[in-house]
Write a protein that holds these residues in place. Structure first.
Motif, PDB file in Angstrom:
ATOM      1  N   CYS A  19       0.858  -0.968   0.267  1.00 52.97           N
ATOM      2  CA  CYS A  19       0.186  -0.225   0.141  1.00 52.97           C
ATOM      3  C   CYS A  19       0.745   1.144  -0.189  1.00 52.97           C
ATOM      4  N   GLU A  20       0.395   2.163  -0.655  1.00 50.67           N
ATOM      5  CA  GLU A  20       1.168   3.390  -0.703  1.00 50.67           C
ATOM      6  C   GLU A  20       0.477   4.008   0.987  1.00 50.67           C
ATOM      7  N   PRO A  21       1.861   4.484   1.849  1.00 51.86           N
ATOM      8  CA  PRO A  21       2.468   5.168   2.940  1.00 51.86           C
ATOM      9  C   PRO A  21       0.543   5.552   3.533  1.00 51.86           C
ATOM     10  N   ALA A  22       0.525   6.268   2.902  1.00 56.79           N
ATOM     11  CA  ALA A  22      -0.967   6.991   3.655  1.00 56.79           C
ATOM     12  C   ALA A  22      -2.816   5.970   3.757  1.00 56.79           C
ATOM     13  N   MET A  23      -2.771   5.489   2.511  1.00 55.55           N
ATOM     14  CA  MET A  23      -3.598   4.472   2.896  1.00 55.55           C
ATOM     15  C   MET A  23      -3.388   2.947   4.018  1.00 55.55           C
ATOM     16  N   ALA A  24      -1.769   2.776   3.815  1.00 55.64           N
ATOM     17  CA  ALA A  24      -1.079   2.073   4.774  1.00 55.64           C
ATOM     18  C   ALA A  24      -2.080   1.740   6.301  1.00 55.64           C
ATOM     19  N   LEU A  25      -1.677   3.789   6.834  1.00 53.77           N
ATOM     20  CA  LEU A  25      -2.040   4.344   8.240  1.00 53.77           C
ATOM     21  C   LEU A  25      -3.304   4.227   8.206  1.00 53.77           C
ATOM     22  N   MET A  26      -3.933   3.954   7.647  1.00 57.44           N
ATOM     23  CA  MET A  26      -5.279   4.308   7.522  1.00 57.44           C
ATOM     24  C   MET A  26      -5.965   3.077   7.659  1.00 57.44           C
ATOM     25  N   ILE A  27      -5.192   2.451   6.978  1.00 57.50           N
ATOM     26  CA  ILE A  27      -6.061   0.776   6.976  1.00 57.50           C
ATOM     27  C   ILE A  27      -5.619  -0.045   8.653  1.00 57.50           C
ATOM     28  N   SER A  28      -4.429   0.168   8.604  1.00 54.48           N
ATOM     29  CA  SER A  28      -4.128  -0.752  10.264  1.00 54.48           C
ATOM     30  C   SER A  28      -4.450   0.512  10.965  1.00 54.48           C
ATOM     31  N   ALA A  29      -5.430   1.650  10.806  1.00 53.58           N
ATOM     32  CA  ALA A  29      -5.699   2.428  12.447  1.00 53.58           C
ATOM     33  C   ALA A  29      -7.277   1.856  12.068  1.00 53.58           C
ATOM     34  N   HIS A  30      -7.738   1.334  10.360  1.00 56.41           N
ATOM     35  CA  HIS A  30      -9.545   0.389  10.184  1.00 56.41           C
ATOM     36  C   HIS A  30      -8.975  -0.475  11.723  1.00 56.41           C
ATOM     37  N   VAL A  31      -8.192  -1.087  10.840  1.00 60.12           N
ATOM     38  CA  VAL A  31      -8.088  -2.746  11.063  1.00 60.12           C
ATOM     39  C   VAL A  31      -8.252  -2.618  13.218  1.00 60.12           C
ATOM     40  N   ASP A  32      -7.291  -2.133  13.693  1.00 57.54           N
ATOM     41  CA  ASP A  32      -7.808  -1.532  14.798  1.00 57.54           C
ATOM     42  C   ASP A  32      -8.839  -1.966  15.432  1.00 57.54           C
ATOM     43  N   MET A  33      -9.349  -1.153  14.634  1.00 55.08           N
ATOM     44  CA  MET A  33     -11.163  -0.888  15.412  1.00 55.08           C
ATOM     45  C   MET A  33     -11.798  -2.075  14.843  1.00 55.08           C
ATOM     46  N   CYS A  34     -11.389  -2.618  14.276  1.00 54.59           N
ATOM     47  CA  CYS A  34     -12.000  -3.675  12.726  1.00 54.59           C
ATOM     48  C   CYS A  34     -12.055  -5.036  13.775  1.00 54.59           C
ATOM     49  N   PRO A  35     -13.118  -5.475  14.143  1.00 53.67           N
ATOM     50  CA  PRO A  35     -12.680  -6.871  14.058  1.00 53.67           C
ATOM     51  C   PRO A  35     -12.270  -8.210  12.915  1.00 53.67           C
ATOM     52  N   GLN A  36     -13.695  -7.741  12.149  1.00 53.59           N
ATOM     53  CA  GLN A  36     -14.292  -8.043  10.676  1.00 53.59           C
ATOM     54  C   GLN A  36     -12.691  -8.290   9.830  1.00 53.59           C
ATOM     55  N   GLY A  95     -11.899  19.982  27.046  1.00 54.26           N
ATOM     56  CA  GLY A  95     -12.280  18.756  28.200  1.00 54.26           C
ATOM     57  C   GLY A  95     -12.795  17.560  27.634  1.00 54.26           C
ATOM     58  N   LYS A  96     -12.553  16.864  26.250  1.00 53.55           N
ATOM     59  CA  LYS A  96     -13.327  15.842  25.955  1.00 53.55           C
ATOM     60  C   LYS A  96     -12.150  15.072  25.679  1.00 53.55           C
ATOM     61  N   PHE A  97     -11.967  13.657  25.936  1.00 54.48           N
ATOM     62  CA  PHE A  97     -10.851  12.774  25.608  1.00 54.48           C
ATOM     63  C   PHE A  97     -11.095  11.893  24.777  1.00 54.48           C
ATOM     64  N   PHE A  98     -10.703  11.935  23.885  1.00 49.60           N
ATOM     65  CA  PHE A  98     -11.015  10.637  22.553  1.00 49.60           C
ATOM     66  C   PHE A  98     -10.096   9.680  22.464  1.00 49.60           C
ATOM     67  N   GLU A  99     -10.530   8.143  22.431  1.00 54.23           N
ATOM     68  CA  GLU A  99      -9.431   7.250  22.361  1.00 54.23           C
ATOM     69  C   GLU A  99      -8.541   6.961  21.245  1.00 54.23           C
ATOM     70  N   LEU A 100      -6.941   6.690  20.923  1.00 54.61           N
ATOM     71  CA  LEU A 100      -7.090   6.328  19.389  1.00 54.61           C
ATOM     72  C   LEU A 100      -6.530   5.745  18.861  1.00 54.61           C
ATOM     73  N   PRO A 101      -7.349   4.453  18.039  1.00 53.97           N
ATOM     74  CA  PRO A 101      -6.563   3.209  18.124  1.00 53.97           C
ATOM     75  C   PRO A 101      -4.879   2.981  17.841  1.00 53.97           C
ATOM     76  N   ARG A 102      -4.820   2.223  17.802  1.00 50.45           N
ATOM     77  CA  ARG A 102      -3.300   2.296  18.199  1.00 50.45           C
ATOM     78  C   ARG A 102      -2.232   2.991  16.923  1.00 50.45           C
ATOM     79  N   ALA A 103      -2.212   2.682  15.078  1.00 47.47           N
ATOM     80  CA  ALA A 103      -1.647   2.976  14.659  1.00 47.47           C
ATOM     81  C   ALA A 103      -2.020   4.671  15.162  1.00 47.47           C
ATOM     82  N   LEU A 104      -2.811   4.993  15.452  1.00 43.85           N
ATOM     83  CA  LEU A 104      -3.000   6.718  15.755  1.00 43.85           C
ATOM     84  C   LEU A 104      -1.828   7.323  16.082  1.00 43.85           C
ATOM     85  N   ARG A 105      -1.699   6.496  17.358  1.00 45.92           N
ATOM     86  CA  ARG A 105      -1.350   7.264  18.828  1.00 45.92           C
ATOM     87  C   ARG A 105       0.438   7.307  18.556  1.00 45.92           C
ATOM     88  N   ARG A 106       0.693   6.696  17.472  1.00 48.67           N
ATOM     89  CA  ARG A 106       2.136   7.824  17.851  1.00 48.67           C
ATOM     90  C   ARG A 106       2.405   8.848  16.969  1.00 48.67           C
TER      91      ARG A 106
END
Length: 223
Positions: A19-36, A95-106
């Motif tokens: 994958c292109e890097p941008a697409m790889a990052l987005m898919i990685s973050a989605h996969v972190d959130m998506c069991p399917q 004051g609102k905190f939003f938990e990030l998928p693993r791929a976006l935390r860095r």
């Protein structure tokens, strides 16, 4: 419930490391959130491994190439530094905190300050280094992005909350890839609003109302 996923061919490319890097990052973050998609990627990787080591497909050059790769990896010095999780696992707005998928935390530490764009719409730019730039976008309840199409492509992942855009309704974890064939008006009516992570490779093009006056300046706000 997650209803919108990357195309299977894109999951195949991601699993194969093509994958292109941008697409790889987005898919990685989605996969972190998506069991399917986690399951689909595991199956794809298993098939790739099976094909790679199958006697019918293995050739002498491939064996040599594989052995050279393994040798290079095993010759690398072993680091004594323990692998740790990034310290920033969430982002905050008023004051609102939003938990990030693993791929976006860095990338959380490279997120700029929040700024109000129009109405109930907020934006925080993210410097992705060699990958480029992205944005966290937050729509308060009743917030909306003016109707627009795209000069290039727009990848969006819902991090928290729900929104609709006249095409469909999206929930936490949903992934979309839009281009100049799509026109939409993202808006959120969720009580807690909606946070998305988005990457665009060209500025938006507004298509309705007074927002069209923003087109000469859209690269300043939406890229």
């Amino acid at each position: 419930m997650i209803n919108f996923h990357p195309k299977f061919v894109d999951l195949q490319g991601f699993s194969a490391g093509n994958c292109e890097p941008a697409m790889a990052l987005m898919i990685s973050a989605h996969v972190d959130m998506c069991p399917q998609c986690q399951h689909d990627c595991m199956e794809i990787q298993a098939e790739l491994a099976k094909a790679l080591f199958s006697p019918k497909t293995t050739s002498a050059p491939l064996d040599t190439q594989y052995l050279e790769m393994v040798t290079k990896i095993t010759d690398l010095p072993v680091s004594d530094t323990p692998v740790t999780e990034p310290s920033n696992t969430s982002i905050e707005l008023d004051g609102k905190f939003f938990e990030l998928p693993r791929a976006l935390r860095r990338h959380a530490k490279n997120t700029g300050n929040w700024s109000r764009l129009v109405g109930k719409l907020w934006q925080a730019p993210v410097d992705l280094g060699d990958i480029g730039k992205a944005n966290f976008m937050y729509m308060e309840k009743g917030g909306r992005v003016p109707e627009h199409t795209h000069k290039g492509s727009e990848m969006t992942l819902v991090i928290d909350g729900q929104y609709g855009d006249g095409i469909a309704e999206y929930d936490c974890g949903d992934f979309t890839l839009l281009n100049n064939q799509h026109k939409h008006l993202p808006h959120s009516e969720a009580d807690d609003g909606c946070l998305v992570f988005t990457i665009v490779d060209q500025p938006l093009h507004f298509t309705a109302g007074i927002a069209r006056l923003l087109n000469p300046f859209s690269h300043l706000f939406f890229k």
